[in-house]
Structure formats: C-alpha cells, structure tokens
Motif scaffolding. Sequence first.
Motif, PDB file in Angstrom:
ATOM      1  N   UNK A   1       3.347   7.385   3.180  1.00 40.55           N
ATOM      2  CA  UNK A   1       2.083   7.337   3.914  1.00 40.55           C
ATOM      3  C   UNK A   1       1.680   5.897   4.217  1.00 40.55           C
ATOM      4  N   UNK A   2       1.793   5.026   3.233  1.00 36.67           N
ATOM      5  CA  UNK A   2       1.402   3.621   3.417  1.00 36.67           C
ATOM      6  C   UNK A   2       2.284   2.951   4.467  1.00 36.67           C
ATOM      7  N   UNK A   3       3.553   3.276   4.467  1.00 35.22           N
ATOM      8  CA  UNK A   3       4.451   2.750   5.502  1.00 35.22           C
ATOM      9  C   UNK A   3       4.003   3.249   6.876  1.00 35.22           C
ATOM     10  N   UNK A   4       3.605   4.510   6.951  1.00 37.00           N
ATOM     11  CA  UNK A   4       3.214   5.098   8.241  1.00 37.00           C
ATOM     12  C   UNK A   4       1.945   4.479   8.825  1.00 37.00           C
ATOM     13  N   UNK A   5       1.092   3.898   7.979  1.00 33.14           N
ATOM     14  CA  UNK A   5      -0.120   3.253   8.495  1.00 33.14           C
ATOM     15  C   UNK A   5       0.028   1.715   8.527  1.00 33.14           C
ATOM     16  N   UNK A   6       1.272   1.273   8.411  1.00 32.67           N
ATOM     17  CA  UNK A   6       1.630  -0.135   8.594  1.00 32.67           C
ATOM     18  C   UNK A   6       0.977  -1.100   7.599  1.00 32.67           C
ATOM     19  N   UNK A   7       0.820  -0.667   6.355  1.00 28.48           N
ATOM     20  CA  UNK A   7       0.335  -1.565   5.313  1.00 28.48           C
ATOM     21  C   UNK A   7       1.511  -2.398   4.829  1.00 28.48           C
ATOM     22  N   UNK A   8       1.348  -3.706   4.835  1.00 32.86           N
ATOM     23  CA  UNK A   8       2.428  -4.593   4.409  1.00 32.86           C
ATOM     24  C   UNK A   8       2.146  -5.274   3.078  1.00 32.86           C
ATOM     25  N   UNK A   9       0.878  -5.469   2.734  1.00 34.37           N
ATOM     26  CA  UNK A   9       0.533  -6.202   1.526  1.00 34.37           C
ATOM     27  C   UNK A   9      -0.591  -5.502   0.775  1.00 34.37           C
ATOM     28  N   UNK A  10      -0.483  -5.481  -0.551  1.00 32.61           N
ATOM     29  CA  UNK A  10      -1.513  -4.900  -1.412  1.00 32.61           C
ATOM     30  C   UNK A  10      -2.004  -5.993  -2.344  1.00 32.61           C
ATOM     31  N   UNK A  11      -3.306  -6.255  -2.297  1.00 31.44           N
ATOM     32  CA  UNK A  11      -3.927  -7.222  -3.199  1.00 31.44           C
ATOM     33  C   UNK A  11      -4.813  -6.443  -4.163  1.00 31.44           C
ATOM     34  N   UNK A  12      -4.709  -6.764  -5.443  1.00 29.70           N
ATOM     35  CA  UNK A  12      -5.472  -6.023  -6.448  1.00 29.70           C
ATOM     36  C   UNK A  12      -6.115  -6.987  -7.433  1.00 29.70           C
ATOM     37  N   UNK A  13      -7.359  -6.702  -7.775  1.00 26.51           N
ATOM     38  CA  UNK A  13      -8.065  -7.456  -8.805  1.00 26.51           C
ATOM     39  C   UNK A  13      -8.661  -6.450  -9.780  1.00 26.51           C
ATOM     40  N   UNK A  14      -8.465  -6.708 -11.080  1.00 29.24           N
ATOM     41  CA  UNK A  14      -8.919  -5.779 -12.119  1.00 29.24           C
ATOM     42  C   UNK A  14      -9.765  -6.510 -13.147  1.00 29.24           C
ATOM     43  N   UNK A  15     -10.681  -5.777 -13.760  1.00 31.45           N
ATOM     44  CA  UNK A  15     -11.464  -6.335 -14.852  1.00 31.45           C
ATOM     45  C   UNK A  15     -11.949  -5.190 -15.733  1.00 31.45           C
ATOM     46  N   UNK A  16     -12.279  -5.518 -16.977  1.00 27.00           N
ATOM     47  CA  UNK A  16     -12.835  -4.499 -17.872  1.00 27.00           C
ATOM     48  C   UNK A  16     -13.672  -5.158 -18.957  1.00 27.00           C
ATOM     49  N   UNK A  17     -14.533  -4.348 -19.541  1.00 26.09           N
ATOM     50  CA  UNK A  17     -15.239  -4.711 -20.767  1.00 26.09           C
ATOM     51  C   UNK A  17     -15.093  -3.496 -21.678  1.00 26.09           C
ATOM     52  N   UNK A  18     -15.824  -3.421 -22.736  1.00 27.88           N
ATOM     53  CA  UNK A  18     -15.634  -2.299 -23.658  1.00 27.88           C
ATOM     54  C   UNK A  18     -16.067  -0.962 -23.063  1.00 27.88           C
ATOM     55  N   UNK A  19     -16.957  -0.977 -22.085  1.00 31.45           N
ATOM     56  CA  UNK A  19     -17.476   0.289 -21.562  1.00 31.45           C
ATOM     57  C   UNK A  19     -17.044   0.625 -20.132  1.00 31.45           C
ATOM     58  N   UNK A  20     -16.672  -0.375 -19.344  1.00 31.00           N
ATOM     59  CA  UNK A  20     -16.307  -0.123 -17.948  1.00 31.00           C
ATOM     60  C   UNK A  20     -15.049  -0.884 -17.565  1.00 31.00           C
ATOM     61  N   UNK A  21     -14.346  -0.329 -16.578  1.00 27.83           N
ATOM     62  CA  UNK A  21     -13.221  -1.012 -15.947  1.00 27.83           C
ATOM     63  C   UNK A  21     -13.430  -0.916 -14.440  1.00 27.83           C
ATOM     64  N   UNK A  22     -13.054  -1.963 -13.739  1.00 26.32           N
ATOM     65  CA  UNK A  22     -13.240  -1.916 -12.286  1.00 26.32           C
ATOM     66  C   UNK A  22     -12.030  -2.497 -11.586  1.00 26.32           C
ATOM     67  N   UNK A  23     -11.884  -2.089 -10.335  1.00 26.92           N
ATOM     68  CA  UNK A  23     -10.763  -2.554  -9.517  1.00 26.92           C
ATOM     69  C   UNK A  23     -11.221  -2.735  -8.081  1.00 26.92           C
TER      70      UNK A  23
END
Length: 122
Positions: free
Chosen positions: A95-117
């Motif tokens: 699917x990602x190839x079909x919509x021409x996505x070439x690069x994925x950038x990801x940033x993650x963080x967490x604490x004891x109660x939450x995680x986010x991306x």
Amino acid sequence: MYLGIDIVEVLQVKKLCEYEKQLHKVYTKAELKSVNAFTESKRVQYLAEKFAAKEAFSKAIGTGFTKDIQPNHIEVLYNSNWMPYISLYRSTKDFVISINIEQIYVSLSHCTTYALASIILT
C-alpha cells in the motif's frame, strides 16, 4: 507529505501484555525480542511507544488499521544510536509503495504513564 500522531496509555499496553496471543497480533517477533532485556516496566513503556508509532503511521496513511493494514505489518525498531525506524511488510508495504511514500520519519517518547509517536511520510 503525510503526518500522524498518537498517544497511548502505558497501562493499556500493560493489560495487552497479559495476553501472549494478542501480543503477536500487534508486534513482530523482532519487536518483542528487542525489549526482552528490559525490566517489566521499561518493557511495557517501549512496547507502548511502538504501538503509538503503529497507530500514528496508520493515521498518516489515512486508513487506520484494516484487514490489509495490520499492526504486525509495521515494525518499529531502533538503530545502534537508538534512533527509531520503521520497516513495513506484506500488504502494508504494498500500500505504501502504491501511494509513492519514499521516506518514513519517526519520533518516539514515553514517561511512566504515556507513550507518544509522531510520523512524517514523504
């Protein structure tokens, strides 16, 4: 360019960890192996980060999870510098190839109660 953001309660992932069969529907073997050395609380926090990334990714591509876009087709790991990266498999990759996505950038963080991306696709 596409953007996806998600936040997850660590407690929800802790509950998921009680069901081994469900873990394999969400995480790849490599993801589960990558957190084995951690203490239980750290393991759950890092799994929560990974789940937040999967949710954020599914939002960025505009589909959410479907029968073709499955959480365990989206693998979130870290390189030797602890920079997160995403690998895609099966129909999600197609699917990602079909919509021409070439690069994925990801940033993650967490604490004891939450995680986010945050995900940016170009």
